[in-house]
Motif scaffolding. Sequence first.
Motif, PDB file in Angstrom:
ATOM      1  N   TRP A  72       0.838  -1.202   0.000  1.00  0.00           N
ATOM      2  CA  TRP A  72       0.000   0.000   0.000  1.00  0.00           C
ATOM      3  C   TRP A  72       0.868   1.245   0.000  1.00  0.00           C
ATOM      4  CZ3 TRP A  72      -4.947  -0.865   3.476  1.00  0.00           C
ATOM      5  CH2 TRP A  72      -5.653  -1.963   2.954  1.00  0.00           C
ATOM      6  N   HIS A  73       1.349   1.596  -1.183  1.00  0.00           N
ATOM      7  CA  HIS A  73       2.199   2.774  -1.312  1.00  0.00           C
ATOM      8  C   HIS A  73       1.891   3.478  -2.631  1.00  0.00           C
ATOM      9  CE1 HIS A  73       4.605   0.548  -4.243  1.00  0.00           C
ATOM     10  NE2 HIS A  73       4.603  -0.471  -3.405  1.00  0.00           N
ATOM     11  N   VAL A  86       1.127   3.156   3.730  1.00  0.00           N
ATOM     12  CA  VAL A  86       0.296   2.814   4.883  1.00  0.00           C
ATOM     13  C   VAL A  86       0.975   1.707   5.674  1.00  0.00           C
ATOM     14  CG1 VAL A  86      -1.940   1.914   5.635  1.00  0.00           C
ATOM     15  CG2 VAL A  86      -1.812   3.442   3.654  1.00  0.00           C
ATOM     16  N   PHE A 170      -0.921   6.441   7.603  1.00  0.00           N
ATOM     17  CA  PHE A 170      -0.352   6.890   6.322  1.00  0.00           C
ATOM     18  C   PHE A 170       0.825   7.830   6.566  1.00  0.00           C
ATOM     19  CE2 PHE A 170      -0.242   9.699   2.566  1.00  0.00           C
ATOM     20  CZ  PHE A 170      -0.219   8.766   1.546  1.00  0.00           C
TER      21      PHE A 170
ATOM     22  N   GLU B  50      -4.360  -2.883  -5.482  1.00  0.00           N
ATOM     23  CA  GLU B  50      -3.050  -3.170  -4.898  1.00  0.00           C
ATOM     24  C   GLU B  50      -1.953  -3.452  -5.920  1.00  0.00           C
ATOM     25  OE1 GLU B  50      -3.961  -5.505  -0.959  1.00  0.00           O
ATOM     26  OE2 GLU B  50      -1.867  -5.715  -1.447  1.00  0.00           O
ATOM     27  N   HIS B  73      -1.793   6.070  -6.911  1.00  0.00           N
ATOM     28  CA  HIS B  73      -2.873   5.747  -5.984  1.00  0.00           C
ATOM     29  C   HIS B  73      -2.445   4.594  -5.094  1.00  0.00           C
ATOM     30  CE1 HIS B  73      -3.745   2.207  -8.442  1.00  0.00           C
ATOM     31  NE2 HIS B  73      -3.670   2.977  -9.504  1.00  0.00           N
ATOM     32  N   THR B  74      -3.079   4.488  -3.955  1.00  0.00           N
ATOM     33  CA  THR B  74      -2.807   3.364  -3.041  1.00  0.00           C
ATOM     34  C   THR B  74      -4.059   3.035  -2.240  1.00  0.00           C
ATOM     35  OG1 THR B  74      -1.499   2.580  -1.146  1.00  0.00           O
ATOM     36  CG2 THR B  74      -2.000   4.926  -1.186  1.00  0.00           C
ATOM     37  N   MET B  75      -4.231   1.766  -1.920  1.00  0.00           N
ATOM     38  CA  MET B  75      -5.245   1.400  -0.941  1.00  0.00           C
ATOM     39  C   MET B  75      -4.841   1.971   0.411  1.00  0.00           C
ATOM     40  SD  MET B  75      -7.662  -0.194  -2.454  1.00  0.00           S
ATOM     41  CE  MET B  75      -8.583  -0.503  -0.939  1.00  0.00           C
ATOM     42  N   MET B  76      -5.848   2.315   1.229  1.00  0.00           N
ATOM     43  CA  MET B  76      -5.578   2.806   2.578  1.00  0.00           C
ATOM     44  C   MET B  76      -6.375   2.050   3.631  1.00  0.00           C
ATOM     45  SD  MET B  76      -5.305   6.913   1.856  1.00  0.00           S
ATOM     46  CE  MET B  76      -4.728   7.323   3.514  1.00  0.00           C
TER      47      MET B  76
END
Lengths: 212, 212
Positions: A72-73, A86, A170, B50, B73-76
């Motif tokens: 998650w970056h 994250v 984050f 992801e 973009h990234t998942m959080m």
Amino acid sequence: MEALLVVSVRRACPLTPRKKGRTYTGGSPDEAFPVKKRSLPLSRVYGLLEPGPVVLITTLRRGRANVMTQSWHTMMEFEPPLVGCVVSDENHSFEALRATRECVINIPAADLARQTVGCGNTTGARVDKFARFGLTPVPASMVAPPLIAECFASLEARVVDTRLVNRYGFFVLEVVKAWIDPTAKEPRTLHHRGHGRFMVAGETIRLPSRMK
Amino acid sequence: MEALLVVSVRRACPLTPRKKGRTYTGGSPDEAFPVKKRSLPLSRVYGLLEPGPVVLITTLRRGRANVMTQSWHTMMEFEPPLVGCVVSDENHSFEALRATRECVINIPAADLARQTVGCGNTTGARVDKFARFGLTPVPASMVAPPLIAECFASLEARVVDTRLVNRYGFFVLEVVKAWIDPTAKEPRTLHHRGHGRFMVAGETIRLPSRMK
């Protein structure tokens, strides 16, 4: 100007824990063969992280280095390269990153798939992941946590913004030094699809893009 | 409960602009063949983003729909799915996203590579990208901006946190509805390596992971 980092890479020996303590001393391992890693201009870091590879984030706290598997970056700025990532407060690495504000983002290729998943399946609270998975810590140049010699790229980073840490875990990181194995032209990176499924980077195509 | 969205997909006709105005009316195109998109449980959204695919973000402002090509973009969070994404204030979409706080994250596969790069090479300030690149807008269910019929997945999203917008253009989005083409099992997504180079998703491997 291009710096050169000569590191020693221990042959992979993933499931045979080394007989060593948990304290990271920055020593160079024996049973090694040399690999040359070169400094990568910071302006080119985004091309490594934009495709979304699984990374191994190293931290160091109280003399103990740890490794976390992470997907998650996102890039946030070209140069200086900013990376948002994250790290859940359920991870052992969370407190180390928050307290020391330093880490290294290491990028493995598919030859490290088993070690990468292994680091994700275990916790640094109980396991010395370097020893368990045969990963070789190499001193970084600008931060305290070590690079992972077996990864084809390593990005030394410092935390620069923590406003979204409490709510989302984050962290905004600035990459201050980047290293790459110059022979890794189109690395077969791993991309997590969830539940043990990983897409392995395929062919590269070229299109007339004006995008940076 | 699984909802079903039957959309019409216009045959690709990328370089022949359609004779229509710039106002998005939500109408369904002719010259079409039907494709069924199904509702995807929100808990499974992370597996789509992801791996780091290039996405096409649609916005709508003052009756004009726009498309932006995006990789940062990234998942959080898993559920409800939170997605962080960077939209530079140099992009025409920035003001639309900030003002309306809604968008759709559409994921193209490699068959849309030319259109994806085309959307990145042009600006919505001067070009109706749907018409220029033969993309079909389809009404979303919970937000005003349209889905892109030709993309194998579309995530309707609302802005939920703007604390990092002024400094980094970083928006935190919540996915409120997700759609997927159920026939897209291992989509050949595009992954930007910079300067017109795109890695195309390769094989999927499975490893005994405890990671979600």
